[in-house]
Design an enzyme around this catalytic site. Structure first.
Site, PDB file in Angstrom:
ATOM      1  N   CYS A  46       0.701  -1.237  -0.145  1.00 22.47           N
ATOM      2  CA  CYS A  46       0.076  -0.049   0.198  1.00 22.47           C
ATOM      3  C   CYS A  46       0.801   1.370   0.069  1.00 22.47           C
ATOM      4  O   CYS A  46       2.033   1.200   0.184  1.00 22.47           O
ATOM      5  CB  CYS A  46      -0.952  -0.063   1.131  1.00 22.47           C
ATOM      6  SG  CYS A  46      -0.078   0.275   2.670  1.00 22.47           S
ATOM      7  N   CYS A  48       0.845   3.792   1.947  1.00 25.13           N
ATOM      8  CA  CYS A  48       1.188   4.280   3.442  1.00 25.13           C
ATOM      9  C   CYS A  48       2.559   3.420   3.965  1.00 25.13           C
ATOM     10  O   CYS A  48       3.269   3.963   4.438  1.00 25.13           O
ATOM     11  CB  CYS A  48      -0.029   4.130   4.411  1.00 25.13           C
ATOM     12  SG  CYS A  48      -0.773   2.663   4.598  1.00 25.13           S
TER      13      CYS A  48
END
Length: 136
Positions: A46, A48
């Protein structure tokens, strides 16, 4: 399950900096039961993880105090290893990315995805450095 070609470069961001890749349940058990301090990163594909978790973790290790052991598992790829790691993170629910600090096999500090997502890498690093100051 994510393809190897996608995952390997993301793993390398940590393993090239000294993290041990735990790709089996047994490796996780042995790593998290060690004496001393162990930093576990549940890595992920992902944004993040790319923008905050991995850079923040690496920046956190530039200070004077740091964990003795650095380990990582990869969510969506090392299925059995991640499942075993998450057993050691109770009572926290499954989260990826996630960053956990253990001392003598006991979980002492945890950053879940909601702590990481939307935070700059420097904030992650500062949070971890404060935990290292306390436990390492």
């Amino acid at each position: 399950m994510y393809p190897k070609d996608l995952v390997e470069p993301l793993k390398a961001e940590l393993t090239n900096k000294g993290f041990i890749d735990l790709d089996t349940e047994d490796k996780v058990k042995k790593a998290l039961d060690k004496k001393g301090t162990t930093l576990l990163v549940i890595n992920s594909v992902c944004g993040c993880a790319a923008g905050a978790a991995r850079p923040g973790v690496l920046y956190s290790l530039t200070g004077e105090k740091k964990p003795e052991h650095l380990v990582t598992v990869f969510a969506g790829y090392d299925k059995e290893a991640v499942a075993e790691a998450r057993k050691h993170l109770a009572p926290f629910p499954p989260s990826s990315p996630a960053i956990a600090l253990f001392k003598d096999g006991e979980l002492v500090h945890m950053l879940e995805r909601h702590h990481i997502e939307g935070s700059p890498a420097g904030t992650i690093a500062s949070n971890l450095q404060a935990a290292y100051d306390e436990f390492c």
